[in-house]
Structure formats: structure tokens, C-alpha cells
Design a protein around this motif. Sequence first.
Motif, PDB file in Angstrom:
ATOM      1  N   ALA A   1       8.061  21.410 -12.961  1.00  0.00           N
ATOM      2  CA  ALA A   1       9.361  21.028 -14.164  1.00  0.00           C
ATOM      3  C   ALA A   1       9.962  20.653 -13.207  1.00  0.00           C
ATOM      4  O   ALA A   1      11.267  19.886 -14.207  1.00  0.00           O
ATOM      5  CB  ALA A   1       9.374  22.998 -13.904  1.00  0.00           C
ATOM      6  N   THR A   2      10.477  20.838 -12.279  1.00  0.00           N
ATOM      7  CA  THR A   2      11.534  19.629 -11.430  1.00  0.00           C
ATOM      8  C   THR A   2      11.196  18.139 -12.127  1.00  0.00           C
ATOM      9  O   THR A   2      11.649  17.617 -11.815  1.00  0.00           O
ATOM     10  CB  THR A   2      11.539  19.775 -10.420  1.00  0.00           C
ATOM     11  N   VAL A   3       9.356  17.954 -11.604  1.00  0.00           N
ATOM     12  CA  VAL A   3       9.333  16.373 -11.716  1.00  0.00           C
ATOM     13  C   VAL A   3       9.111  16.388 -13.340  1.00  0.00           C
ATOM     14  O   VAL A   3       9.684  14.932 -13.505  1.00  0.00           O
ATOM     15  CB  VAL A   3       7.899  16.196 -11.329  1.00  0.00           C
ATOM     16  N   GLN A   4       9.049  16.754 -13.539  1.00  0.00           N
ATOM     17  CA  GLN A   4       9.071  17.406 -15.789  1.00  0.00           C
ATOM     18  C   GLN A   4       9.961  17.091 -15.975  1.00  0.00           C
ATOM     19  O   GLN A   4      10.588  16.560 -17.461  1.00  0.00           O
ATOM     20  CB  GLN A   4       8.287  18.428 -15.744  1.00  0.00           C
ATOM     21  N   GLY A   5      11.410  17.104 -15.389  1.00  0.00           N
ATOM     22  CA  GLY A   5      13.021  17.847 -16.026  1.00  0.00           C
ATOM     23  C   GLY A   5      13.509  16.833 -15.519  1.00  0.00           C
ATOM     24  O   GLY A   5      15.079  16.579 -15.896  1.00  0.00           O
TER      25      GLY A   5
ATOM     26  N   LEU B   1      13.124  18.342 -21.366  1.00  0.00           N
ATOM     27  CA  LEU B   1      13.719  19.553 -20.359  1.00  0.00           C
ATOM     28  C   LEU B   1      14.120  20.976 -20.902  1.00  0.00           C
ATOM     29  O   LEU B   1      13.463  21.566 -20.252  1.00  0.00           O
ATOM     30  CB  LEU B   1      15.301  19.046 -20.030  1.00  0.00           C
ATOM     31  N   ALA B   2      14.165  20.404 -22.431  1.00  0.00           N
ATOM     32  CA  ALA B   2      13.100  22.678 -22.783  1.00  0.00           C
ATOM     33  C   ALA B   2      12.081  22.450 -22.451  1.00  0.00           C
ATOM     34  O   ALA B   2      11.548  23.649 -21.823  1.00  0.00           O
ATOM     35  CB  ALA B   2      13.111  21.934 -24.681  1.00  0.00           C
ATOM     36  N   ALA B   3      11.236  21.425 -22.410  1.00  0.00           N
ATOM     37  CA  ALA B   3       9.970  21.957 -22.313  1.00  0.00           C
ATOM     38  C   ALA B   3       9.769  22.440 -20.426  1.00  0.00           C
ATOM     39  O   ALA B   3       8.878  22.906 -20.268  1.00  0.00           O
ATOM     40  CB  ALA B   3       9.076  20.799 -21.987  1.00  0.00           C
ATOM     41  N   ALA B   4      10.250  21.674 -19.545  1.00  0.00           N
ATOM     42  CA  ALA B   4      10.233  21.442 -18.212  1.00  0.00           C
ATOM     43  C   ALA B   4      11.178  23.214 -18.155  1.00  0.00           C
ATOM     44  O   ALA B   4      10.578  23.865 -17.177  1.00  0.00           O
ATOM     45  CB  ALA B   4      11.245  20.627 -17.811  1.00  0.00           C
ATOM     46  N   LEU B   5      12.327  23.858 -18.753  1.00  0.00           N
ATOM     47  CA  LEU B   5      12.566  25.451 -18.808  1.00  0.00           C
ATOM     48  C   LEU B   5      11.497  26.331 -18.706  1.00  0.00           C
ATOM     49  O   LEU B   5      11.674  26.780 -18.031  1.00  0.00           O
ATOM     50  CB  LEU B   5      14.124  24.910 -19.505  1.00  0.00           C
TER      51      LEU B   5
END
Length: 128
Positions: A109-113, A92-96
Motif C-alpha cells: 500500500a505504501t508503494v502504491q500510495g 491513493l484511495a486504492a492504496a487505502l
Amino acid sequence: MLLILGSVFAALAALVHVYIFVLESVRWTHPSTRRIFGTSAEDAQVTKPLAFNQGFYNLFLAVIAVAGIVVALAGSAGAGIALMLAGTGSMLAAALVLILSDSSKARAATVQGLFPLVAVVLLVVALI
């Protein structure tokens, strides 16, 4: 029930991150992967070592989340949740970081987070 749902979303997050690992560390220079990331053949070749390394970060986060699922299912819910939160919280932090560094990457970022976000919320509520 929340632990089970949190584990399901942690597993989904892990699967997404294993897929990202494959794209970045195994298929980085393939045309289909270059289209996904919007890179040219030349840029993909130059950035291949960086992508290879970054892919393994994604794999390691997935492994941590899966280890947490296994530990929780084995009967150590607290330790399992801690591991799942370490993995999914980092995802989640990486997506942010991705969306804050480049707003054009909002879809990625949405796909990742998204799955990690849901997992984190469910697991934290399970602890309460």
C-alpha cells in the motif's frame, strides 16, 4: 512551482501503476511475480483473469494522470490538475482500501500510495 512538483509526483505514480499493470496483466504467472505477490503457481493460474482485469485498472489510472500532465503542460492548468487529481486520488484511495482490508499489505500500500499522496497534496495546495 507546486504544479510542476505535483506533475512530477503524478508522473512517478503513473510509472508505478504501469509497473503494477505489467505485473498483474502480463507477468502474473511468472515465478518472480508470484514471489512479489506471494502466490503459488496454482493460485496464480486460478486468479489470472482477475489479475488481468485489475492490472488494466492500474493502467487506466496511470493514463488519466499522464493525460492531466499533458493537458496542464499544454496550458490548461485547471483541467490538467483535475485529471491528475482524478488519477492520483483514485490511486491513493486504492492504496487505502488495500491497507484497510489487510494490514499485512502495508508495504504494498505504501508503494502504491506514496507518490499519489504527495501528488494530491501538492496539486491541492497549487489550487489554493
